[in-house]
Motif scaffolding. Structure first.
Motif, PDB file in Angstrom:
ATOM      1  N   ASN A   1       0.964  -1.108   0.131  1.00  0.00           N
ATOM      2  CA  ASN A   1       0.020   0.018   0.085  1.00  0.00           C
ATOM      3  C   ASN A   1       0.862   1.249   0.005  1.00  0.00           C
ATOM      4  OD1 ASN A   1      -2.448  -1.483  -0.062  1.00  0.00           O
ATOM      5  ND2 ASN A   1      -2.718  -1.316   2.293  1.00  0.00           N
ATOM      6  N   GLY A   2       1.954   1.171   0.856  1.00  0.00           N
ATOM      7  CA  GLY A   2       2.927   2.327   0.807  1.00  0.00           C
ATOM      8  C   GLY A   2       3.480   2.731  -0.573  1.00  0.00           C
ATOM      9  N   VAL A   3       3.812   1.593  -1.270  1.00  0.00           N
ATOM     10  CA  VAL A   3       4.472   1.635  -2.510  1.00  0.00           C
ATOM     11  C   VAL A   3       3.259   2.446  -3.531  1.00  0.00           C
ATOM     12  CG1 VAL A   3       5.311   0.508  -4.800  1.00  0.00           C
ATOM     13  CG2 VAL A   3       6.164   0.073  -2.491  1.00  0.00           C
ATOM     14  N   LYS A   4       2.101   1.849  -3.609  1.00  0.00           N
ATOM     15  CA  LYS A   4       1.143   2.115  -4.361  1.00  0.00           C
ATOM     16  C   LYS A   4       0.677   3.905  -4.087  1.00  0.00           C
ATOM     17  CE  LYS A   4      -3.664   1.229  -5.846  1.00  0.00           C
ATOM     18  NZ  LYS A   4      -4.716   0.268  -5.703  1.00  0.00           N
ATOM     19  N   LEU A   5       0.722   4.044  -2.972  1.00  0.00           N
ATOM     20  CA  LEU A   5       0.635   5.658  -2.257  1.00  0.00           C
ATOM     21  C   LEU A   5       1.573   6.410  -2.912  1.00  0.00           C
ATOM     22  CD1 LEU A   5      -0.820   5.196   1.310  1.00  0.00           C
ATOM     23  CD2 LEU A   5      -2.170   6.085  -0.763  1.00  0.00           C
ATOM     24  N   ALA A   6       3.010   6.024  -2.784  1.00  0.00           N
ATOM     25  CA  ALA A   6       3.970   6.654  -3.253  1.00  0.00           C
ATOM     26  C   ALA A   6       3.913   6.988  -4.804  1.00  0.00           C
ATOM     27  CB  ALA A   6       5.193   5.933  -2.861  1.00  0.00           C
ATOM     28  N   LYS A   7       3.715   6.030  -5.569  1.00  0.00           N
ATOM     29  CA  LYS A   7       3.576   6.087  -7.002  1.00  0.00           C
ATOM     30  C   LYS A   7       2.361   7.181  -7.541  1.00  0.00           C
ATOM     31  CE  LYS A   7       5.141   1.737  -8.713  1.00  0.00           C
ATOM     32  NZ  LYS A   7       4.800   0.439  -9.417  1.00  0.00           N
ATOM     33  N   GLN A   8       1.082   7.209  -6.639  1.00  0.00           N
ATOM     34  CA  GLN A   8       0.343   7.829  -6.712  1.00  0.00           C
ATOM     35  C   GLN A   8       0.541   9.461  -6.476  1.00  0.00           C
ATOM     36  OE1 GLN A   8      -2.995   6.345  -4.484  1.00  0.00           O
ATOM     37  NE2 GLN A   8      -3.741   4.822  -5.925  1.00  0.00           N
ATOM     38  N   ALA A   9       1.337   9.591  -5.475  1.00  0.00           N
ATOM     39  CA  ALA A   9       2.002  10.866  -5.102  1.00  0.00           C
ATOM     40  C   ALA A   9       2.769  11.372  -6.234  1.00  0.00           C
ATOM     41  CB  ALA A   9       2.685  10.769  -3.521  1.00  0.00           C
ATOM     42  N   LEU A  10       3.646  10.626  -6.739  1.00  0.00           N
ATOM     43  CA  LEU A  10       4.456  11.005  -7.890  1.00  0.00           C
ATOM     44  C   LEU A  10       3.481  11.172  -8.994  1.00  0.00           C
ATOM     45  CD1 LEU A  10       7.400  11.208  -9.097  1.00  0.00           C
ATOM     46  CD2 LEU A  10       7.279   8.959  -9.820  1.00  0.00           C
ATOM     47  N   ASN A  11       2.494  10.375  -9.439  1.00  0.00           N
ATOM     48  CA  ASN A  11       1.842  11.018 -10.372  1.00  0.00           C
ATOM     49  C   ASN A  11       1.237  12.381 -10.185  1.00  0.00           C
ATOM     50  OD1 ASN A  11       2.066   8.577 -12.146  1.00  0.00           O
ATOM     51  ND2 ASN A  11       0.650   7.348 -11.188  1.00  0.00           N
ATOM     52  N   LEU A  12       0.723  12.513  -9.048  1.00  0.00           N
ATOM     53  CA  LEU A  12       0.200  13.843  -8.631  1.00  0.00           C
ATOM     54  C   LEU A  12       0.954  14.849  -8.821  1.00  0.00           C
ATOM     55  CD1 LEU A  12      -2.597  15.036  -7.837  1.00  0.00           C
ATOM     56  CD2 LEU A  12      -1.599  14.847  -5.459  1.00  0.00           C
ATOM     57  N   ALA A  13       2.307  14.624  -8.453  1.00  0.00           N
ATOM     58  CA  ALA A  13       3.404  15.814  -8.566  1.00  0.00           C
ATOM     59  C   ALA A  13       3.742  16.057  -9.909  1.00  0.00           C
ATOM     60  CB  ALA A  13       4.865  15.214  -7.837  1.00  0.00           C
ATOM     61  N   LEU A  14       3.616  14.976 -10.921  1.00  0.00           N
ATOM     62  CA  LEU A  14       3.836  15.014 -12.332  1.00  0.00           C
ATOM     63  C   LEU A  14       2.674  15.731 -12.975  1.00  0.00           C
ATOM     64  CD1 LEU A  14       6.109  12.221 -12.804  1.00  0.00           C
ATOM     65  CD2 LEU A  14       6.819  14.330 -12.406  1.00  0.00           C
ATOM     66  N   ALA A  15       1.774  15.773 -12.404  1.00  0.00           N
ATOM     67  CA  ALA A  15       0.312  16.296 -12.807  1.00  0.00           C
ATOM     68  C   ALA A  15      -0.311  15.221 -13.966  1.00  0.00           C
ATOM     69  CB  ALA A  15       0.332  17.402 -13.486  1.00  0.00           C
TER      70      ALA A  15
ATOM     71  N   ASP B   1       6.234   1.699 -13.926  1.00  0.00           N
ATOM     72  CA  ASP B   1       7.434   0.804 -13.164  1.00  0.00           C
ATOM     73  C   ASP B   1       8.553   1.765 -12.893  1.00  0.00           C
ATOM     74  OD1 ASP B   1       5.930  -1.613 -13.047  1.00  0.00           O
ATOM     75  OD2 ASP B   1       6.747  -2.122 -14.834  1.00  0.00           O
ATOM     76  N   VAL B   2       9.260   1.923 -11.710  1.00  0.00           N
ATOM     77  CA  VAL B   2      10.524   2.401 -11.204  1.00  0.00           C
ATOM     78  C   VAL B   2      11.688   1.630 -12.080  1.00  0.00           C
ATOM     79  CG1 VAL B   2       9.382   3.556  -9.389  1.00  0.00           C
ATOM     80  CG2 VAL B   2      10.518   1.481  -9.361  1.00  0.00           C
ATOM     81  N   ALA B   3      12.625   2.643 -12.367  1.00  0.00           N
ATOM     82  CA  ALA B   3      13.979   1.969 -12.857  1.00  0.00           C
ATOM     83  C   ALA B   3      15.043   2.638 -12.261  1.00  0.00           C
ATOM     84  CB  ALA B   3      14.002   2.011 -14.461  1.00  0.00           C
ATOM     85  N   GLU B   4      16.074   2.011 -11.992  1.00  0.00           N
ATOM     86  CA  GLU B   4      17.277   2.670 -11.385  1.00  0.00           C
ATOM     87  C   GLU B   4      18.064   3.571 -12.538  1.00  0.00           C
ATOM     88  OE1 GLU B   4      20.888   1.604  -8.856  1.00  0.00           O
ATOM     89  OE2 GLU B   4      19.206   0.234  -8.622  1.00  0.00           O
TER      90      GLU B   4
END
Length: 85
Positions: free
Chosen positions: A29-43, A51-54
Motif C-alpha cells: 500500500n505504501g508503494v502504491k501511495l508513493a506512486k500515486q503521489a509521484l503521479n500527482l506531482a507530475l500532473a 514501473d520504477v527503474a534505477e
C-alpha cells in the motif's frame, strides 16, 4: 505437556505469520501511495501505472548538470535579489 507446548508454539508462529502478511500488505500500500503521489506531482492521473527503474550515474550527465548549476547561479531571481541587496 508436550502437546500444550506445541499448540502454543503453533499459535505463536501463526500470529507471527499474520503479522508478517500485514506488514507485506502495508508495504504494498505504501508503494502504491508513493506512486500515486509521484503521479500527482507530475500532473498525471494518479491511476497511471508505471514501473520504477534505477538511474545510471552517467558521466555525460554530470557535465550538463554542472553547466546548469552555473547558469542557475547567474539567472535565478533569488541570486539577483541577494546580489542587489
Amino acid at each position: 505437556r508436550a502437546g500444550i507446548a506445541a499448540k502454543i508454539d503453533l499459535q505463536r508462529l501463526q500470529a507471527q505469520q499474520a503479522s508478517a502478511e500485514a506488514e507485506v500488505l502495508s508495504a504494498k500500500n505504501g508503494v502504491k501511495l508513493a506512486k500515486q503521489a509521484l503521479n500527482l506531482a507530475l500532473a498525471r492521473p494518479i491511476e497511471t501505472e508505471f514501473d520504477v527503474a534505477e538511474v545510471s550515474d552517467d558521466v555525460s550527465i554530470r557535465g550538463e548538470y554542472e553547466r546548469l548549476i552555473e547558469a542557475a547561479e547567474v539567472i535565478r531571481p533569488e541570486v539577483r535579489s541577494l546580489q542587489s541587496n
